[in-house]
Design a protein around this motif. Structure first.
Motif, short mmCIF file in Angstrom:
data_model
loop_
_atom_site.label_atom_id
_atom_site.label_comp_id
_atom_site.label_asym_id
_atom_site.label_seq_id
_atom_site.Cartn_x
_atom_site.Cartn_y
_atom_site.Cartn_z
N PRO A 117 4.93 2.61 8.14
CA PRO A 117 5.08 1.61 9.20
C PRO A 117 4.57 0.20 8.91
CG PRO A 117 3.37 3.18 9.77
CD PRO A 117 4.04 3.71 8.54
N LEU A 118 3.86 0.00 7.81
CA LEU A 118 3.38 -1.33 7.45
C LEU A 118 3.90 -1.69 6.06
CD1 LEU A 118 -0.37 -1.42 8.58
CD2 LEU A 118 1.54 -2.67 9.58
N ASP A 119 4.50 -2.87 5.94
CA ASP A 119 5.00 -3.30 4.63
C ASP A 119 3.87 -3.35 3.61
OD1 ASP A 119 7.69 -3.69 5.39
OD2 ASP A 119 7.21 -5.63 6.28
N GLY A 120 2.73 -3.90 4.02
CA GLY A 120 1.60 -4.02 3.11
C GLY A 120 1.07 -2.67 2.65
N ALA A 121 1.09 -1.68 3.54
CA ALA A 121 0.58 -0.35 3.20
C ALA A 121 1.42 0.28 2.09
CB ALA A 121 0.59 0.54 4.44
N LEU A 122 2.72 0.06 2.14
CA LEU A 122 3.58 0.61 1.09
C LEU A 122 3.46 -0.19 -0.20
CD1 LEU A 122 5.69 2.58 0.08
CD2 LEU A 122 7.46 1.13 1.11
N SER A 123 3.53 -1.52 -0.09
CA SER A 123 3.49 -2.36 -1.29
C SER A 123 2.16 -2.22 -2.03
CB SER A 123 3.76 -3.82 -0.94
OG SER A 123 2.75 -4.33 -0.08
N ASP A 124 1.05 -2.10 -1.31
CA ASP A 124 -0.26 -1.95 -1.96
C ASP A 124 -0.37 -0.59 -2.66
OD1 ASP A 124 -1.22 -4.45 -1.31
OD2 ASP A 124 -2.06 -3.80 0.61
N ALA A 125 0.18 0.44 -2.04
CA ALA A 125 0.15 1.77 -2.67
C ALA A 125 0.98 1.77 -3.94
CB ALA A 125 0.67 2.82 -1.69
N LEU A 126 2.14 1.12 -3.90
CA LEU A 126 3.00 1.05 -5.08
C LEU A 126 2.39 0.18 -6.16
CD1 LEU A 126 6.52 0.75 -3.39
CD2 LEU A 126 5.46 2.78 -4.40
N SER A 127 1.62 -0.84 -5.75
CA SER A 127 0.94 -1.68 -6.73
C SER A 127 -0.16 -0.90 -7.45
CB SER A 127 0.34 -2.91 -6.04
OG SER A 127 1.35 -3.73 -5.51
N TYR A 128 -0.83 -0.04 -6.70
CA TYR A 128 -1.91 0.76 -7.28
C TYR A 128 -1.36 1.84 -8.21
CZ TYR A 128 -6.11 3.62 -7.67
OH TYR A 128 -7.19 4.33 -8.15
N ASP A 129 -0.25 2.47 -7.78
CA ASP A 129 0.36 3.55 -8.57
C ASP A 129 1.86 3.30 -8.65
OD1 ASP A 129 1.24 5.81 -9.78
OD2 ASP A 129 0.34 7.23 -8.36
N SER A 130 2.29 2.64 -9.73
CA SER A 130 3.69 2.26 -9.88
C SER A 130 4.62 3.45 -10.04
CB SER A 130 3.86 1.31 -11.08
OG SER A 130 3.41 1.95 -12.27
N SER A 131 4.09 4.62 -10.36
CA SER A 131 4.92 5.81 -10.54
C SER A 131 5.23 6.51 -9.22
CB SER A 131 4.22 6.81 -11.48
OG SER A 131 3.05 7.34 -10.86
N LEU A 132 4.58 6.09 -8.16
CA LEU A 132 4.71 6.75 -6.87
C LEU A 132 6.16 6.76 -6.37
CD1 LEU A 132 3.31 8.17 -4.50
CD2 LEU A 132 2.81 5.90 -3.55
N TYR A 133 6.81 5.61 -6.43
CA TYR A 133 8.19 5.50 -5.92
C TYR A 133 9.14 6.39 -6.72
CZ TYR A 133 12.47 3.55 -4.01
OH TYR A 133 13.69 3.42 -3.39
N ASP A 134 9.06 6.31 -8.04
CA ASP A 134 9.96 7.10 -8.88
C ASP A 134 9.71 8.59 -8.72
OD1 ASP A 134 11.23 4.86 -9.85
OD2 ASP A 134 9.97 4.70 -11.64
N ASP A 135 8.45 8.98 -8.60
CA ASP A 135 8.12 10.40 -8.41
C ASP A 135 8.71 10.91 -7.10
OD1 ASP A 135 6.77 10.35 -10.78
OD2 ASP A 135 4.76 10.26 -9.89
N ALA A 136 8.63 10.10 -6.05
CA ALA A 136 9.20 10.48 -4.76
C ALA A 136 10.72 10.56 -4.86
CB ALA A 136 8.79 9.49 -3.68
#
Length: 203
Positions: A117-136
């Motif tokens: 629900p928050l743009d920043g919450a997603l972008s910060d998580a992806l910044s911390y772990d760039s593999s998160l999006y591809d793994d999902a």
């Protein structure tokens, strides 16, 4: 709160509840066992009996700690917890098998949108772990936030508009064809009457 944000995004995209999308649709995979029903937060209907499954279950507790942290160490620790929380939700969605089960039961695509629900919450998580999006994505789960979800849903709204226009055009073509067929029938009968009249005059 996440579900309320999802509702706002759905509405701001031009979609109408119970017409273009449905909330918390329960689908029982086995009528003998109601406990195996899935219940995603939203199912967005598409033309031709397709749909998109969206789930908004994402805790922001750790992200709130990250925002409020006053030193670097606490920020890094909280961001790590937040990223792990997002990955946990991805794994939970994967275990529910929405992408496979809902495709069979609701004719949905092979993927699910996981709404953060928050743009920043997603972008910060992806910044911390760039593999998160591809793994999902490998699990057919696509991470989205309001800024990325709204354009996608507006495409859905436009698809419905185009579908309705196509239906109206098809209806007009069908009506025009009916009128033409009736005109041909009247013309044929009128020609027969005129021919009969000519024959009678000659006789």
């Amino acid at each position: 709160w996440g579900e309320q944000q999802l509702e706002r995004v759905l509405e701001s995209s031009g979609l109408v509840k119970d017409k273009d999308y449905r909330r918390e649709v329960a689908v029982v995979q086995d009528s003998r066992d109601a406990t195996n029903a899935g219940r995603p937060d939203a199912v967005v209907d598409l033309p031709d009996n397709h749909c998109i499954v969206i789930d908004a279950k994402c805790s922001l507790t750790a992200y709130t700690k990250f925002i409020n942290a006053t030193n670097k160490e606490d920020k890094v620790k909280a961001l790590k917890e937040h990223t792990e929380s997002v990955r946990k939700h991805v794994n939970e969605l994967k275990s529910k098998g929405y992408s496979e089960n809902y495709r069979k039961l609701l004719n949905c695509p092979y993927f699910v949108f996981m709404f953060v629900p928050l743009d920043g919450a997603l972008s910060d998580a992806l910044s911390y772990d760039s593999s998160l999006y591809d793994d999902a994505a490998m699990s057919k789960i696509y991470l989205v936030s309001p800024s990325s979800m709204i354009p996608a849903l507006r495409v859905v709204a436009n698809l419905w508009m185009l579908s309705e226009q196509t239906d109206r055009i098809s209806s007009l073509i069908s009506s025009a064809q009916d009128i033409w067929n009736k005109f041909e029938t009247v013309e044929s009968k009128l020609a027969a009457v005129i021919k009969l009249g000519d024959q009678q005059q000659k006789a």
